[in-house]
Design an enzyme around this catalytic site. Structure first.
Site, mmCIF file in Angstrom:
data_model
loop_
_atom_site.group_PDB
_atom_site.id
_atom_site.type_symbol
_atom_site.label_atom_id
_atom_site.label_comp_id
_atom_site.label_asym_id
_atom_site.label_seq_id
_atom_site.Cartn_x
_atom_site.Cartn_y
_atom_site.Cartn_z
ATOM 1 C CG ASN A 9 -1.789 1.158 1.381
ATOM 2 O OD1 ASN A 9 -1.796 2.102 0.520
ATOM 3 N ND2 ASN A 9 -2.322 1.430 2.558
ATOM 4 C CD1 TRP A 10 3.891 1.295 -2.697
ATOM 5 C CD2 TRP A 10 3.944 2.387 -4.761
ATOM 6 N NE1 TRP A 10 4.893 0.653 -3.655
ATOM 7 C CE2 TRP A 10 4.840 1.425 -4.907
ATOM 8 C CE3 TRP A 10 3.595 3.008 -5.748
ATOM 9 C CZ2 TRP A 10 5.537 1.140 -5.962
ATOM 10 C CZ3 TRP A 10 4.317 2.939 -7.063
ATOM 11 C CH2 TRP A 10 5.163 1.960 -7.004
ATOM 12 C CE LYS A 11 -0.185 3.224 4.715
ATOM 13 N NZ LYS A 11 -0.254 3.424 6.385
ATOM 14 C CG HIS A 94 -5.806 2.265 5.041
ATOM 15 N ND1 HIS A 94 -5.159 3.265 6.111
ATOM 16 C CD2 HIS A 94 -4.634 1.152 4.893
ATOM 17 C CE1 HIS A 94 -4.098 2.597 6.328
ATOM 18 N NE2 HIS A 94 -3.908 1.582 5.731
ATOM 19 C CD GLU A 96 -2.833 5.612 6.863
ATOM 20 O OE1 GLU A 96 -2.910 5.322 5.512
ATOM 21 O OE2 GLU A 96 -2.059 5.108 7.354
ATOM 22 C CD GLU A 164 -3.758 -2.411 7.244
ATOM 23 O OE1 GLU A 164 -2.611 -2.626 6.769
ATOM 24 O OE2 GLU A 164 -4.177 -1.384 6.720
ATOM 25 N N GLY A 170 2.321 2.027 10.867
ATOM 26 C CA GLY A 170 3.213 3.163 10.619
ATOM 27 C C GLY A 170 4.067 3.426 11.862
ATOM 28 C CB SER A 210 4.857 -1.909 11.823
ATOM 29 O OG SER A 210 4.610 -0.655 11.905
ATOM 30 N N GLY A 231 2.623 -1.224 4.110
ATOM 31 C CA GLY A 231 2.799 0.168 3.883
ATOM 32 C C GLY A 231 4.145 0.384 3.759
ATOM 33 N N GLY A 232 4.817 1.250 4.798
ATOM 34 C CA GLY A 232 6.244 1.411 4.625
ATOM 35 C C GLY A 232 7.315 0.494 3.803
#
Ligand code: PGA
Length: 247
Positions: A9-11, A94, A96, A164, A170, A210, A231-232
């Protein structure tokens, strides 16, 4: 047998240039992967990333989709617009989006039904906040998100669930293998009540929060964890290490 599925997930990260360069690096590294591999990217990068990933193991997904076929919804993207570029997956709900953009269980439900009707595979995100976990409300929150978010879904196996925990996203604070397994087993149990045991046993449930090259092996070894939403670590070649968790 549930085929493992690792999705990035590049966000709101990367550009056409840096994304293309990363996919070029990833292609040979994920060539032998046994799992399904996807990168969900910002909408504007989809055409370039589909091109960059063509002929590789990497499929491109989107990070959101609107429920209407078309119309006056400034800033939104429809199922058909995504399909026109060969998109296969779409992240829905998501945390966010729930936290910053007013996403509710109801809008998650509308987006999920529209994506399914159009033949996309939704990756439906659920998970509790730290406050909810600490006050013993995790199962209640998951019950509500699953019941409301998946209302009217006819075939559960056509979608993917991503568990999640919000406190792990994150933050570098991954859920322990046991915590993730226990909660995902609970989700499967709840799904067998809402749908059928057979469907609940077949639906894939990812862990997200994470997850990285170091902790992926332990998480993926858990019986109910079928993959990861990353993500990251999907912004670097670390993503390939996660895809190759079984090597
Ligand atoms: P993270 O993000 O891996 O950076 O924690 C996961 C996600 O939000 O999907």
């Amino acid at each position: 047998m549930r085929k493992p599925f690792i999705a990035g997930n590049w966000k709101m990260n990367m550009t056409a240039e840096s994304g293309t360069a990363l996919i070029k690096e990833l292609r040979p590294l994920v060539k032998e992967a046994k799992c399904e591999v996807a990168l969900c990217v910002p909408a504007i990068l989809i055409p370039a990333m589909v091109k960059a990933a063509k002929g590789s193991r990497i499929k491109i997904g989107a990070e959101n989709v609107h429920w209407a076929e078309k119309g006056a919804y400034t800033g939104e993207i429809s199922v058909n617009m995504l399909k026109e570029y060969g998109v296969k997956y779409v992240i829905i709900g998501h945390s966010e989006r729930r936290q910053y953009f007013g996403e509710t269980d109801e809008t998650v439900n509308k987006r999920t039904l529209a994506a399914l009707a159009g033949g996309l595979t939704p990756i439906v995100c659920v998970g509790e906040t730290l406050k909810e976990r600490e006050s013993g409300k995790t199962n209640d929150v998951l019950d509500r998100q699953l019941t409301e978010g998946l209302k009217g879904v006819e075939d559960l196996t056509k979608l993917v669930i991503a568990y999640e925990p919000v406190w792990a996203i994150g933050t570098g604070k991954t859920a322990t293998d046991e915590q993730a397994q226990e909660t995902i087993a609970y989700i499967r149990k709840k799904l067998s009540k809402l749908f059928s045991r057979k469907e609940a046993n077949r639906v894939r449930i990812q862990y997200g929060g994470s997850m990285n090259a170091k902790n992926c092996k332990g998480l993926m070894a858990q019986p109910d964890i079928d993959g990861g939403l990353i993500g990251g670590a999907s912004l670097t070649t670390d993503f390939a290490c996660i895809v190759n968790f079984d090597k």
